[in-house]
Design a protein around this motif. Structure first.
Motif, PDB file in Angstrom:
ATOM      1  N   ARG A 148    -117.997  15.728  55.212  1.00 32.44           N
ATOM      2  CA  ARG A 148    -119.028  15.000  54.481  1.00 32.44           C
ATOM      3  C   ARG A 148    -118.832  14.212  53.771  1.00 32.44           C
ATOM      4  O   ARG A 148    -119.415  13.670  52.688  1.00 32.44           O
ATOM      5  CB  ARG A 148    -119.818  16.104  53.198  1.00 32.44           C
ATOM      6  CG  ARG A 148    -120.126  17.040  54.605  1.00 32.44           C
ATOM      7  CD  ARG A 148    -121.706  16.623  54.536  1.00 32.44           C
ATOM      8  NE  ARG A 148    -123.274  17.769  55.475  1.00 32.44           N
ATOM      9  CZ  ARG A 148    -123.975  17.512  55.924  1.00 32.44           C
ATOM     10  NH1 ARG A 148    -123.534  15.416  56.724  1.00 32.44           N
ATOM     11  NH2 ARG A 148    -124.620  18.279  56.542  1.00 32.44           N
ATOM     12  N   ALA A 187    -123.894  12.024  54.023  1.00 29.84           N
ATOM     13  CA  ALA A 187    -125.037  12.804  54.433  1.00 29.84           C
ATOM     14  C   ALA A 187    -125.673  12.759  55.476  1.00 29.84           C
ATOM     15  O   ALA A 187    -126.848  13.499  55.623  1.00 29.84           O
ATOM     16  CB  ALA A 187    -125.624  12.322  53.402  1.00 29.84           C
ATOM     17  N   PHE A 188    -125.422  12.618  56.397  1.00 26.07           N
ATOM     18  CA  PHE A 188    -125.549  12.732  57.822  1.00 26.07           C
ATOM     19  C   PHE A 188    -125.363  13.824  58.370  1.00 26.07           C
ATOM     20  O   PHE A 188    -123.707  13.764  58.719  1.00 26.07           O
ATOM     21  CB  PHE A 188    -125.404  11.444  58.899  1.00 26.07           C
ATOM     22  CG  PHE A 188    -125.661   9.744  58.135  1.00 26.07           C
ATOM     23  CD1 PHE A 188    -127.580   9.383  57.719  1.00 26.07           C
ATOM     24  CD2 PHE A 188    -125.023   9.188  57.797  1.00 26.07           C
ATOM     25  CE1 PHE A 188    -127.920   8.344  57.015  1.00 26.07           C
ATOM     26  CE2 PHE A 188    -125.499   7.782  56.382  1.00 26.07           C
ATOM     27  CZ  PHE A 188    -126.475   7.661  56.476  1.00 26.07           C
ATOM     28  N   ASP A 235    -127.875  -1.903  59.884  1.00 21.96           N
ATOM     29  CA  ASP A 235    -128.709  -1.338  58.392  1.00 21.96           C
ATOM     30  C   ASP A 235    -127.884  -0.011  57.880  1.00 21.96           C
ATOM     31  O   ASP A 235    -127.405   1.012  58.879  1.00 21.96           O
ATOM     32  CB  ASP A 235    -130.395  -1.436  58.952  1.00 21.96           C
ATOM     33  CG  ASP A 235    -130.497  -1.751  57.027  1.00 21.96           C
ATOM     34  OD1 ASP A 235    -129.660  -1.978  56.476  1.00 21.96           O
ATOM     35  OD2 ASP A 235    -131.130  -2.329  56.725  1.00 21.96           O
ATOM     36  N   LEU A 236    -127.693   0.636  56.544  1.00 22.73           N
ATOM     37  CA  LEU A 236    -128.256   1.231  56.134  1.00 22.73           C
ATOM     38  C   LEU A 236    -129.380   2.140  55.416  1.00 22.73           C
ATOM     39  O   LEU A 236    -129.631   1.091  54.396  1.00 22.73           O
ATOM     40  CB  LEU A 236    -126.531   1.358  55.645  1.00 22.73           C
ATOM     41  CG  LEU A 236    -126.641   3.022  54.834  1.00 22.73           C
ATOM     42  CD1 LEU A 236    -126.384   4.089  55.424  1.00 22.73           C
ATOM     43  CD2 LEU A 236    -124.832   2.463  53.572  1.00 22.73           C
ATOM     44  N   THR A 237    -129.833   3.041  56.263  1.00 24.67           N
ATOM     45  CA  THR A 237    -130.949   3.420  54.987  1.00 24.67           C
ATOM     46  C   THR A 237    -130.631   5.130  54.566  1.00 24.67           C
ATOM     47  O   THR A 237    -129.528   5.542  55.107  1.00 24.67           O
ATOM     48  CB  THR A 237    -131.815   3.383  55.769  1.00 24.67           C
ATOM     49  OG1 THR A 237    -131.790   4.467  56.643  1.00 24.67           O
ATOM     50  CG2 THR A 237    -132.976   1.797  56.359  1.00 24.67           C
ATOM     51  N   GLU A 238    -131.301   5.222  53.920  1.00 29.59           N
ATOM     52  CA  GLU A 238    -131.005   6.926  53.735  1.00 29.59           C
ATOM     53  C   GLU A 238    -131.070   8.216  54.322  1.00 29.59           C
ATOM     54  O   GLU A 238    -130.356   8.367  54.766  1.00 29.59           O
ATOM     55  CB  GLU A 238    -132.861   7.618  52.687  1.00 29.59           C
ATOM     56  CG  GLU A 238    -132.104   8.472  51.908  1.00 29.59           C
ATOM     57  CD  GLU A 238    -133.619   9.276  50.536  1.00 29.59           C
ATOM     58  OE1 GLU A 238    -133.723   9.863  50.368  1.00 29.59           O
ATOM     59  OE2 GLU A 238    -133.935   8.098  50.565  1.00 29.59           O
ATOM     60  N   ALA A 239    -132.143   7.821  55.876  1.00 26.89           N
ATOM     61  CA  ALA A 239    -131.685   8.184  56.681  1.00 26.89           C
ATOM     62  C   ALA A 239    -131.622   7.855  57.683  1.00 26.89           C
ATOM     63  O   ALA A 239    -130.755   8.821  58.636  1.00 26.89           O
ATOM     64  CB  ALA A 239    -134.003   8.088  56.999  1.00 26.89           C
ATOM     65  N   ALA A 245    -128.007   5.233  59.818  1.00 30.07           N
ATOM     66  CA  ALA A 245    -126.762   3.978  59.807  1.00 30.07           C
ATOM     67  C   ALA A 245    -126.885   4.177  60.756  1.00 30.07           C
ATOM     68  O   ALA A 245    -126.632   4.425  62.152  1.00 30.07           O
ATOM     69  CB  ALA A 245    -126.111   4.161  58.655  1.00 30.07           C
ATOM     70  N   ARG A 271    -130.109  11.511  59.441  1.00 30.31           N
ATOM     71  CA  ARG A 271    -130.429  13.369  58.975  1.00 30.31           C
ATOM     72  C   ARG A 271    -130.803  13.829  60.358  1.00 30.31           C
ATOM     73  O   ARG A 271    -130.832  15.291  60.017  1.00 30.31           O
ATOM     74  CB  ARG A 271    -131.863  12.208  58.258  1.00 30.31           C
ATOM     75  CG  ARG A 271    -130.821  11.968  57.086  1.00 30.31           C
ATOM     76  CD  ARG A 271    -130.698  12.632  56.372  1.00 30.31           C
ATOM     77  NE  ARG A 271    -129.881  11.466  54.806  1.00 30.31           N
ATOM     78  CZ  ARG A 271    -129.822  12.373  53.636  1.00 30.31           C
ATOM     79  NH1 ARG A 271    -130.942  13.295  53.598  1.00 30.31           N
ATOM     80  NH2 ARG A 271    -129.813  11.335  52.414  1.00 30.31           N
TER      81      ARG A 271
END
Length: 340
Positions: free
Chosen positions: A250, A257-258, A283-287, A289, A308
């Protein structure tokens, strides 16, 4: 040239692989798989034999050899030879790819339904000159919890001039307390193409509070070379060793967080690489990368995806897979089956 990533036990080192093992027969593959395990220092704590059945016993030493060749009379690729030992099985080649009607498609079947301690598996796939084939699996490979030993799989892919081969298996799910060793060897000339996918799920998220990243060890090596069998023919090597007992996955810079890791390797002629790298981007997003890198010595491209959940990682891998298919074969992937 060789590259290794060790997340845990890095100080012990591991020698690079400078040979391609013989998987041309069941007996040869058994010797090769045994040698692979003997060299894996990261499994030193897991060499005890299961009390129920010895490692590699009947039904636990799986072997599958697939040989594809282009049949000019039929105008398509055929599965010209097949050898199998349970729990690895395959049936005949099918032709479900609507955009590539001459592509032979084979499903690898695991008759045991899962991978358990002491399993020793080997897969040998050969694509002859001009052949076009897809190999996949019937479902996710579930590596069960282990009280003794470990499970291993040796994979060898040989692709000849102007051939196109894809190996896109379903996810590998590591249950809590599992141990997995995998070595993959790829041999191909500069004119051939090979697309290879891996989707790693580090535990059943909703099964147990200690399930995610609860496996004992995961070790996967990849060696890619030109034909010739000499050390100078090796294009690159890498090994990923994951040891949750020594590293917190982590941490920022590892998984963060993935929860899911996907990789697609596209070993292609150099003229395709720059365009495909730009097309998939990063790119890198919340859900999610992702990003692609050109491999050493112009061997191809590697796409890494963190996500995720399995679905969004698989979708990004499929997007890249479709871009490769369109660039090399002229048409993108057809729509995915509804039940997939």
């Amino acid at each position: 040239m060789p590259e290794a990533v060790f997340l845990g036990k890095a100080e012990q080192g591991r020698p690079p692989t400078t040979f391609c093992p013989d998987c041309s027969s069941f007996e040869a593959s058994r010797r090769a798989v045994a040698g692979m395990g003997a060299q894996a220092f990261e499994l030193a704590d897991f060499r005890d034999e299961p009390p129920q059945m010895p490692s590699g016993a009947a039904g636990k030493a799986g072997y599958l050899r697939l040989d594809f060749r282009h049949d000019a009379a039929l105008g398509r690729t055929v599965l010209s030879d097949l050898d199998r030992r349970a729990p690895l099985l395959a049936q005949k080649a099918l032709y479900w790819e609507e955009s590539q009607p001459g592509m032979a498609c084979v499903i690898v079947i695991a008759s045991s339904g899962c991978v358990v301690q002491g399993d020793r598996l080997a897969l040998d796939v050969h694509a002859g000159p001009g052949a076009c084939a897809l190999v996949t699996t019937q479902s996710a490979s579930k590596v069960h919890s282990m009280g003794h030993s470990y499970a291993s799989q040796l994979q060898r892919f040989s692709v000849e001039e102007e051939a196109y081969l894809e190996y896109m298996p379903d996810p590998l799910i590591l249950h809590r307390g599992s141990r997995w060793l995998q070595d993959t060897f790829v041999t191909l000339p500069a004119s051939a193409s090979f697309v290879y996918g891996e989707l790693l799920v580090p535990g059943r998220r909703w099964h147990h509070e200690e399930e995610l990243f609860g496996f004992d060890i995961y070790s996967a090596g990849l060696s890619v070379s030109r034909p010739g069998g000499r050390e100078e023919d090796i294009l690159f090597e890498e090994r990923l060793v994951l040891d949750p007992g020594e590293v917190d996955f982590r941490n920022i810079g590892i998984m963060g967080a993935f929860d899911v890791l996907g990789s697609v390797y596209a070993f292609l002629p150099e003229r395709y690489l720059a365009g495909l790298k730009n097309a998939i981007g990063s790119d890198l997003t919340e859900a999610l990368a992702w990003g692609a890198s050109i491999l050493p010595r112009g061997a191809g491209l590697a796409l890494r995806v963190l996500g995720r959940d399995t679905g969004i990682v698989r979708a990004k891998m499929r997007e890249f897979h479709s871009l490769v298919r369109e660039a090399v074969l002229g048409r993108p992937l057809p729509p995915e089956f509804l039940w997939r």
